[in-house]
Design an enzyme around this catalytic site. Structure first.
Site, PDB file in Angstrom:
ATOM      1  N   LYS A  22      41.714 -64.184  55.182  1.00  0.00           N
ATOM      2  CA  LYS A  22      42.033 -63.095  54.248  1.00  0.00           C
ATOM      3  C   LYS A  22      40.869 -62.120  54.113  1.00  0.00           C
ATOM      4  O   LYS A  22      41.041 -60.911  54.190  1.00  0.00           O
ATOM      5  CB  LYS A  22      42.359 -63.687  52.862  1.00  0.00           C
ATOM      6  CG  LYS A  22      42.409 -62.645  51.755  1.00  0.00           C
ATOM      7  CD  LYS A  22      42.684 -63.252  50.398  1.00  0.00           C
ATOM      8  CE  LYS A  22      41.479 -63.746  49.634  1.00  0.00           C
ATOM      9  NZ  LYS A  22      40.744 -62.751  48.843  1.00  0.00           N
ATOM     10  N   ASN A  23      39.667 -62.669  53.909  1.00  0.00           N
ATOM     11  CA  ASN A  23      38.534 -61.786  53.591  1.00  0.00           C
ATOM     12  C   ASN A  23      37.976 -61.055  54.807  1.00  0.00           C
ATOM     13  O   ASN A  23      37.091 -60.206  54.662  1.00  0.00           O
ATOM     14  CB  ASN A  23      37.439 -62.575  52.860  1.00  0.00           C
ATOM     15  CG  ASN A  23      37.863 -62.895  51.441  1.00  0.00           C
ATOM     16  OD1 ASN A  23      38.880 -62.388  50.960  1.00  0.00           O
ATOM     17  ND2 ASN A  23      37.083 -63.737  50.765  1.00  0.00           N
ATOM     18  N   CYS A 126      37.188 -59.032  36.533  1.00  0.00           N
ATOM     19  CA  CYS A 126      38.204 -60.006  36.927  1.00  0.00           C
ATOM     20  C   CYS A 126      37.761 -61.368  36.432  1.00  0.00           C
ATOM     21  O   CYS A 126      36.685 -61.525  35.883  1.00  0.00           O
ATOM     22  CB  CYS A 126      38.453 -59.989  38.423  1.00  0.00           C
ATOM     23  SG  CYS A 126      37.397 -61.023  39.364  1.00  0.00           S
ATOM     24  N   ARG A 131      31.595 -58.273  38.121  1.00  0.00           N
ATOM     25  CA  ARG A 131      31.755 -57.684  39.450  1.00  0.00           C
ATOM     26  C   ARG A 131      31.645 -56.151  39.469  1.00  0.00           C
ATOM     27  O   ARG A 131      32.613 -55.433  39.735  1.00  0.00           O
ATOM     28  CB  ARG A 131      33.069 -58.149  40.080  1.00  0.00           C
ATOM     29  CG  ARG A 131      33.140 -59.658  40.181  1.00  0.00           C
ATOM     30  CD  ARG A 131      34.365 -60.129  40.883  1.00  0.00           C
ATOM     31  NE  ARG A 131      34.288 -59.987  42.325  1.00  0.00           N
ATOM     32  CZ  ARG A 131      35.304 -60.275  43.139  1.00  0.00           C
ATOM     33  NH1 ARG A 131      36.441 -60.668  42.651  1.00  0.00           N
ATOM     34  NH2 ARG A 131      35.172 -60.158  44.428  1.00  0.00           N
ATOM     35  N   ASP A 316      33.246 -69.365  47.316  1.00  0.00           N
ATOM     36  CA  ASP A 316      34.701 -69.505  47.416  1.00  0.00           C
ATOM     37  C   ASP A 316      35.133 -70.947  47.691  1.00  0.00           C
ATOM     38  O   ASP A 316      36.325 -71.233  47.747  1.00  0.00           O
ATOM     39  CB  ASP A 316      35.260 -68.575  48.508  1.00  0.00           C
ATOM     40  CG  ASP A 316      35.149 -67.113  48.115  1.00  0.00           C
ATOM     41  OD1 ASP A 316      34.889 -66.822  46.945  1.00  0.00           O
ATOM     42  OD2 ASP A 316      35.324 -66.251  49.008  1.00  0.00           O
ATOM     43  N   ARG A 408      48.094 -65.385  46.997  1.00  0.00           N
ATOM     44  CA  ARG A 408      47.199 -64.296  47.387  1.00  0.00           C
ATOM     45  C   ARG A 408      46.379 -64.688  48.611  1.00  0.00           C
ATOM     46  O   ARG A 408      46.012 -63.833  49.409  1.00  0.00           O
ATOM     47  CB  ARG A 408      46.226 -63.967  46.236  1.00  0.00           C
ATOM     48  CG  ARG A 408      46.878 -63.246  45.075  1.00  0.00           C
ATOM     49  CD  ARG A 408      45.814 -62.809  44.092  1.00  0.00           C
ATOM     50  NE  ARG A 408      44.682 -62.259  44.833  1.00  0.00           N
ATOM     51  CZ  ARG A 408      43.407 -62.376  44.478  1.00  0.00           C
ATOM     52  NH1 ARG A 408      43.097 -63.015  43.385  1.00  0.00           N
ATOM     53  NH2 ARG A 408      42.451 -61.855  45.215  1.00  0.00           N
TER      54      ARG A 408
HETATM   55  C1  EPZ Z   1      33.570 -60.954  48.504  1.00  0.00           C
HETATM   56  O1  EPZ Z   1      33.635 -60.304  47.253  1.00  0.00           O
HETATM   57  C2  EPZ Z   1      34.805 -61.804  48.630  1.00  0.00           C
HETATM   58  N1  EPZ Z   1      35.999 -60.953  48.550  1.00  0.00           N
HETATM   59  C3  EPZ Z   1      34.829 -62.856  47.526  1.00  0.00           C
HETATM   60  O2  EPZ Z   1      35.975 -63.675  47.710  1.00  0.00           O
HETATM   61  C4  EPZ Z   1      33.568 -63.702  47.626  1.00  0.00           C
HETATM   62  O3  EPZ Z   1      33.553 -64.608  46.560  1.00  0.00           O
HETATM   63  C5  EPZ Z   1      32.330 -62.802  47.569  1.00  0.00           C
HETATM   64  O4  EPZ Z   1      32.408 -61.783  48.599  1.00  0.00           O
HETATM   65  C6  EPZ Z   1      31.021 -63.569  47.769  1.00  0.00           C
HETATM   66  O5  EPZ Z   1      31.051 -64.213  48.995  1.00  0.00           O
HETATM   67  C7  EPZ Z   1      36.496 -60.424  49.662  1.00  0.00           C
HETATM   68  O6  EPZ Z   1      35.942 -60.526  50.741  1.00  0.00           O
HETATM   69  C8  EPZ Z   1      37.780 -59.675  49.543  1.00  0.00           C
HETATM   70  P1  EPZ Z   1      29.839 -59.462  46.557  1.00  0.00           P
HETATM   71  P2  EPZ Z   1      32.643 -59.096  46.913  1.00  0.00           P
HETATM   72  O7  EPZ Z   1      29.744 -57.973  46.515  1.00  0.00           O
HETATM   73  O8  EPZ Z   1      32.318 -58.373  48.149  1.00  0.00           O
HETATM   74  C9  EPZ Z   1      27.175 -58.622  42.631  1.00  0.00           C
HETATM   75  C10 EPZ Z   1      37.982 -64.755  47.103  1.00  0.00           C
HETATM   76  O9  EPZ Z   1      38.253 -65.707  46.335  1.00  0.00           O
HETATM   77  N2  EPZ Z   1      27.394 -57.180  42.850  1.00  0.00           N
HETATM   78  O10 EPZ Z   1      29.279 -60.157  47.726  1.00  0.00           O
HETATM   79  O11 EPZ Z   1      33.265 -58.348  45.806  1.00  0.00           O
HETATM   80  C11 EPZ Z   1      28.469 -59.349  42.269  1.00  0.00           C
HETATM   81  O12 EPZ Z   1      28.779 -59.199  40.897  1.00  0.00           O
HETATM   82  C12 EPZ Z   1      36.999 -63.674  46.694  1.00  0.00           C
HETATM   83  O13 EPZ Z   1      38.487 -64.635  48.235  1.00  0.00           O
HETATM   84  C13 EPZ Z   1      26.781 -56.271  42.012  1.00  0.00           C
HETATM   85  O14 EPZ Z   1      26.051 -56.623  41.077  1.00  0.00           O
HETATM   86  O15 EPZ Z   1      31.385 -59.894  46.388  1.00  0.00           O
HETATM   87  C14 EPZ Z   1      28.133 -60.756  42.687  1.00  0.00           C
HETATM   88  O16 EPZ Z   1      27.357 -61.349  41.688  1.00  0.00           O
HETATM   89  C15 EPZ Z   1      36.554 -63.785  45.288  1.00  0.00           C
HETATM   90  N3  EPZ Z   1      26.990 -54.930  42.237  1.00  0.00           N
HETATM   91  C16 EPZ Z   1      27.272 -60.567  43.926  1.00  0.00           C
HETATM   92  O17 EPZ Z   1      26.777 -59.213  43.852  1.00  0.00           O
HETATM   93  C17 EPZ Z   1      27.778 -54.489  43.267  1.00  0.00           C
HETATM   94  O18 EPZ Z   1      27.921 -53.279  43.417  1.00  0.00           O
HETATM   95  C18 EPZ Z   1      27.971 -60.745  45.259  1.00  0.00           C
HETATM   96  O19 EPZ Z   1      29.216 -60.044  45.238  1.00  0.00           O
HETATM   97  C19 EPZ Z   1      28.391 -55.433  44.113  1.00  0.00           C
HETATM   98  C20 EPZ Z   1      28.178 -56.782  43.888  1.00  0.00           C
END
Ligand code: EPZ
Length: 431
Positions: A22-23, A126, A131, A316, A408
């Site tokens: 998915k991701n 969420c 996030r 995840d 999902r």
């Molecule tokens: C991706 O989310 C995945 N989603 C998530 O999977 C996964 O948990 C996550 O990466 C971490 O591996 C998809 O690929 C669709 P991040 P993403 O930006 O990209 C902080 C699932 O269950 N952050 O790597 O949104 C954030 O809050 C989902 O399939 C900021 O502070 O995650 C987090 O603490 C859930 N500011 C950390 O960075 C920003 O602008 C990592 O988040 C962006 C992120």
């Protein structure tokens, strides 16, 4: 609303085919916005999130066509889908669509790169944490975009096109790295992405962009270099196997006992997760056509884990590993370092008899010899599947409510587990 009903206690044995990730699929679909030519994606999973993103992309003018079944295709063979963004008809992604799925916010970068403007609703919070998107916006600004936020929308423009630059992420972000890549590929000049995410899904996106004509070096390492090109063309690309689905089913076998081949799985995508499952007492072997896991379902050793960006233990898989540890012979600690609120499954696991205490970002799990079935409800995708695998190992019946979370991200979950001997069925409420 559908529910999943499980009668626990069966060992699993057989073959579980692993679907496309998915991701990886979501950012690959979004990359189709970068070219007027057709991007063909193979091994696409059939998931609610994919269907939702199709709606969002259609709104921008992306046509998609699914190939019919070929002789010899099994029901689980991934789909081949052609995406054509010949004309972008709308550069706005409205709240009604973006609020349903966070990843849809990522359309911002390719729309901006190709059209010089985009207006995308902020995705909002969420269930797993706040996030924010500040790093994604910073990445676009580093490449010359003007960004303002008005009435809940990000309005981005780059009238004269994006220009290469240095993007140094203060924290590793998957979505930030996808955004930086999709913005940089057609920017004027060179871009350097520092502290980039090394997740396999980032590498998959980079490989697809390279097949579309992009010049990218270093994907899968913390430093990615991009040399901008003036345009991208169509390509054909196969989505990589889902490492989270792989890890989830491996943990289901580790917990219930049995012998299952995870067909099509790639051990190299799992990072430290497979080692942790092996440490807990299961045998894992890499076969020609996938990863095999064998366990007798008892004597689960307690293992401490801390979630980390790839190749560390993935957030995840945290909920699923916690389900496994509820049956361990002793006390384990699970620390969540990526999302601040990803422990919503704790109180539901407790309904099955698990003993878990939270101390800040760490869960302390006191393993129990037996869980007992109960009605449970989940608040996010990975939490709900952790309840399914706990239910498979519990004595008696477990009903998991709010199955739409599972749909999902897990394709035909009950069929895949049922084929290996699990007693699991989907129950639909009349009306
Ligand atoms: C991706 O989310 C995945 N989603 C998530 O999977 C996964 O948990 C996550 O990466 C971490 O591996 C998809 O690929 C669709 P991040 P993403 O930006 O990209 C902080 C699932 O269950 N952050 O790597 O949104 C954030 O809050 C989902 O399939 C900021 O502070 O995650 C987090 O603490 C859930 N500011 C950390 O960075 C920003 O602008 C990592 O988040 C962006 C992120």
């Amino acid at each position: 609303m559908d529910r999943i009903r499980i009668t626990g206690g069966q060992k699993l044995s057989g073959i579980i085919p692993i679907s496309g990730a998915k991701n990886a699929a979501l950012p690959l679909m979004i990359a189709s916005l970068l070219t007027p030519e057709t991007l063909t994606l193979e091994n696409m999973p059939r998931l609610a999130d994919v269907r939702q993103l199709n709606r969002i992309l259609s709104n921008h003018g992306v046509d998609h066509a699914v190939d019919g079944k070929r002789p010899g295709d099994a029901p689980h063979t991934g789909e081949t889908v052609h995406f054509s963004a010949r004309n972008i008809v709308d550069t706005t992604a409205p709240y009604e669509l973006v609020s349903k799925m966070r990843a849809s916010f990522w359309v911002l970068a390719p729309l901006l790169a190709r059209m010089g403007e985009a207006k995308v609703s902020l995705p909002g919070g969420c269930a797993i944490g706040t996030r924010p998107v500040d790093f994604l916006l910073m990445a676009l600004e580093r490449l010359g975009a003007q960004i303002k936020i008005e009435n809940g929308y990000v309005i981005a423009s780059a009238a004269k096109g994006l220009v290469g630059g240095v993007i140094d992420f203060p924290k590793i972000t998957v979505g930030g790295t996808h955004t930086a890549l999709m913005a940089a590929v057609m920017a004027r000049g060179d871009t350097m992405i520092l502290n980039a995410a090394c997740e396999p899904e980032v590498v998959d996106l980079a490989n697809c962009l390279i097949a579309m004509g992009a010049r990218i070096r270093g994907a899968g390492t913390p430093v990615i270099e991009v040399e901008g090109v003036t345009s991208l063309h169509g390509a054909r690309h196969a989505v990589l196997p889902d490492r989270i689905e792989t890890g989830t089913y491996a943990m289901a076998v580790a917990m219930t006992g049995g012998d299952v081949l995870l067909e099509g799985a790639r051990a190299d995508l799992l990072g430290s997760a497979l080692e942790m499952i092996a440490e807990s007492g299961s045998d894992i072997s890499i076969e020609d056509n996938g990863v095999r896991i064998r366990s007798h379902g008892g004597d689960i050793e307690p293992v401490d884990v801390s979630t980390d960006p790839f190749p560390g233990f993935p957030t995840d898989l945290q909920a699923q590993f916690m389900a496994l540890m509820t049956r361990a012979n002793g006390v384990s600690h699970i620390t969540e370092t990526i999302f601040e609120n990803r422990f919503m499954h704790v109180q539901e696991l407790a309904r099955l008899g698990a003993k878990i205490r939270l101390d800040g970002d760490t869960a302390i799990i006191e393993g129990q010899p037996q869980l007992t079935g109960a009605p449970v409800m989940a608040t996010d995708l990975r939490a709900s599947v952790s309840l399914v695998i706990a239910g498979l190992a519990a004595k008696g019946d477990t009903t998991v409510h709010r199955v739409y979370h599972l749909d999902r991200g897990f394709e035909r979950l009950e069929e895949k587990l049922g084929a290996c001997g699990a007693q699991i069925e989907r129950v639909s409420d009349p009306g």
